[in-house]
Design an enzyme around this catalytic site. Structure first.
Site, short mmCIF file in Angstrom:
data_model
loop_
_atom_site.label_atom_id
_atom_site.label_comp_id
_atom_site.label_asym_id
_atom_site.label_seq_id
_atom_site.Cartn_x
_atom_site.Cartn_y
_atom_site.Cartn_z
N HIS A 63 0.49 -1.01 -0.09
CA HIS A 63 0.12 0.10 0.45
C HIS A 63 0.47 0.54 -0.01
O HIS A 63 1.49 1.56 1.20
CB HIS A 63 -1.32 -0.16 1.20
CG HIS A 63 -2.04 -1.05 1.22
ND1 HIS A 63 -3.29 -1.67 1.34
CD2 HIS A 63 -1.76 -2.69 1.55
CE1 HIS A 63 -3.66 -2.26 1.35
NE2 HIS A 63 -2.60 -2.97 1.93
N ASN A 95 -6.98 0.90 -2.70
CA ASN A 95 -7.77 1.88 -1.64
C ASN A 95 -7.00 2.81 -0.59
O ASN A 95 -6.22 2.97 -0.29
CB ASN A 95 -7.85 0.67 -0.35
CG ASN A 95 -6.63 0.08 0.31
OD1 ASN A 95 -5.38 -0.82 -0.48
ND2 ASN A 95 -6.73 -0.53 1.86
N HIS A 179 -8.50 -10.07 1.13
CA HIS A 179 -8.52 -9.74 2.68
C HIS A 179 -9.34 -10.67 3.11
O HIS A 179 -11.07 -9.97 3.10
CB HIS A 179 -8.83 -8.31 2.54
CG HIS A 179 -8.76 -7.51 3.88
ND1 HIS A 179 -7.92 -7.08 4.85
CD2 HIS A 179 -8.96 -8.13 5.38
CE1 HIS A 179 -7.99 -6.91 5.88
NE2 HIS A 179 -8.79 -7.11 6.17
N HIS A 237 -2.10 -12.61 2.99
CA HIS A 237 -2.40 -12.18 4.57
C HIS A 237 -2.72 -13.23 5.30
O HIS A 237 -3.27 -13.01 6.96
CB HIS A 237 -1.78 -11.34 4.80
CG HIS A 237 -3.07 -10.32 4.80
ND1 HIS A 237 -4.41 -10.73 5.16
CD2 HIS A 237 -3.32 -9.23 4.35
CE1 HIS A 237 -5.81 -9.63 4.91
NE2 HIS A 237 -5.06 -8.48 4.21
N ASP A 322 2.64 -6.71 3.08
CA ASP A 322 1.55 -5.70 3.31
C ASP A 322 1.95 -4.46 3.81
O ASP A 322 1.64 -3.94 4.37
CB ASP A 322 0.29 -6.79 3.85
CG ASP A 322 -1.53 -5.53 4.30
OD1 ASP A 322 -1.44 -4.62 3.54
OD2 ASP A 322 -2.03 -5.84 5.03
N HIS A 326 1.55 4.22 8.06
CA HIS A 326 0.80 5.53 8.62
C HIS A 326 1.88 6.53 9.88
O HIS A 326 2.83 5.74 9.53
CB HIS A 326 -0.30 5.19 9.96
CG HIS A 326 -1.33 4.14 9.10
ND1 HIS A 326 -2.04 4.18 8.33
CD2 HIS A 326 -1.37 2.92 8.91
CE1 HIS A 326 -2.87 3.59 7.71
NE2 HIS A 326 -2.64 2.59 8.59
#
Length: 456
Positions: A63, A95, A179, A237, A322, A326
């Site tokens: 991501h 996303n 997912h 995952h 994954d 953040h």
């Protein structure tokens, strides 16, 4: 441009051998299986003495947050981290903002990467409850597959209508990467935890909320739908020993010797484990707190050890990260408030090499799971192997060179890592992407731009 990598131990297709690799421009022109240097003229001579020479890692699950979430990460910064970690190809998830659920949003991502990505790239297309009619318009040569969120996660892309799920599994000719977490079970567990522990339960309760049951029920449904519609399913995952019961074992001789994994009707189901779920377990919440909070949750030592065992019997086909950065300010709080996800791409290869030293798997098997099998399962063209004629995506790693992760070495834009303070005994010495040295001695060549991956 002629480059010779000489003097290293090559690891490829189940074999270790001393040899050299001749690169002409962006491709592997010749692999020499003799330890001595071939006599010829070269524009560059790379001394790999003491190093293991591997295919560049293909990370099937990242991501990178662009577009729309670039305060925490972007394609430039995270592809820089990939290069520093020996990852030469990544598949990015949908996303973002906007979500990659329209053809226009997909093209925007390709355009961004063509300007900013320092390694090779591809993008999953995101499934929603009502965009299945776009699937026939997708170019199967440009994207790895469809990403389907069957449980709530970052980005609010939940597909929860049974009718929509049936259509997706019936319609997609591309691999469907899922997912799997059951949202109703998670919501029920969260309500119970809030009643017991308050409005923001401590992160130690995260694996109780995003529980084994929530993972198993959703994964079981995905497997049932894939078998019913003979769809190509790749489960992202995996986190529990119980979910592994749903997967077939595959002989090592098949996955290590064949040029493609043979997936017969009814068994075309594979699974990914992430570095984080293979390395950490629930005891580590005490020291690392929300830094290792991710969805699905890191669970028990028994679950972690079962995943490790499955690396060697074929139930786990791929190791991804994954990678999900953040800001640290977004990681404050507990189960309710702290964001889920962590940056891992820069340290994925060296972490798995640490597990090689611990005897969890062999270095040959690591290359199968991080390089060969992602290429096989997604039918990547001419990458993932050290083969003549293939793109020269290559990483040199050196053992027995202790170093510690400090803030100044972290390339990810978020500026932190759950591995800070950890000492590694393996180091990524050099990363070549399409024959170009994109990383060496702590420096990324930010002038270099990688290539779009082609498939099938």
């Amino acid at each position: 441009m002629r480059t010779l990598i000489q003097g290293g131990t090559l690891v490829n297709e189940g074999k270790l051998f001393e040899g050299s690799i001749l690169i002409e421009d962006s491709r592997i022109a010749r692999i020499y299986t003799e330890p001595h240097t071939p006599e010829a003229s070269y524009d560059e001579l790379i001394d790999a003495s003491g190093c293991f020479v591997l295919p560049g890692v293909i990370d099937d699950h990242v991501h990178f947050r662009e577009p729309g979430l670039t305060a925490k990460a972007d394609i430039e910064s995270e592809s820089r981290a990939a290069a520093a970690g020996g990852v030469t190809t990544y598949f990015d998830m949908p996303n973002t903002v906007p979500q990659t659920t329209t053809l226009e949003a997909l093209e925007e991502k390709f355009a961004l990467a063509a300007r900013k990505s320092h390694v090779n790239y591809a993008f999953f297309f995101g499934a929603t409850n009502d965009n299945v009619e776009l699937f026939p318009q997708l170019d199967a040569h440009r994207i790895p597959g469809i990403k389907l969120f069957m449980g709530s996660s970052t980005g609010n892309m939940l597909v929860d209508r049974r009718e929509a799920l049936e259509k997706i599994f019936a319609s997609s000719t591309l691999p469907i990467m899922t997912h799997c977490e059951d949202t109703d079970i998670i919501n029920r567990n969260m309500a119970e935890a809030i009643q017991k522990y308050g409005v923001d339960p401590k992160v130690t309760h995260h694996p109780e909320i995003r529980s084994e049951e929530a993972c198993y029920e959703s994964t079981k449904l995905a497997v049932e739908l894939a078998k019913k519609h003979d769809a190509r399913l790749h489960i992202a995952h995996l986190t529990t020993a119980k979910e592994l019961e749903l997967l077939p074992t595959r002989s090592l001789s098949l996955s290590m010797g064949a040029r493609s994994l043979s997936l017969s009707k009814g068994t075309n189901i594979t699974a990914e484990a992430t570095v984080s779920h293979l390395y950490f377990y629930d005891r580590d919440y005490t020291a690392l707190g929300t830094r290792i909070k991710c969805n699905p949750a890191i669970k028990t030592q028994r679950d972690r050890d079962a995943l490790r065992e499955a690396l060697n019997d074929g139930r786990i086909a791929v190791i991804g990260t994954d990678h999900a950065p953040h800001l640290l300010s977004q990681k404050e709080g507990g189960c309710q408030k702290a964001a889920s996800g962590m940056p891992m791409i820069q340290f994925s290869l060296v972490t798995m090499l640490e597990l090689v030293d611990q005897g969890v798997l062999s270095i040959e098997r690591l290359v199968e799971l991080m390089c060969h099998n992602p290429a096989r399962l997604f039918e990547v063209r001419q990458r993932g192997f050290l083969r003549e004629g293939y793109q020269a995506d290559i990483v040199l790693v050196r053992p027995d060179t202790g170093w510690t992760v400090t803030k100044d070495v972290i390339q990810s834009k978020c500026g932190w890592s759950p591995m800070e303070g950890h000492m590694y005994l393996w180091r990524v010495e050099r990363t070549l992407c399409n024959g170009h040295t994109v990383y060496q001695q702590g420096r990324v060549d930010t002038s270099y731009i990688g290539q779009p991956v082609t498939f099938r």
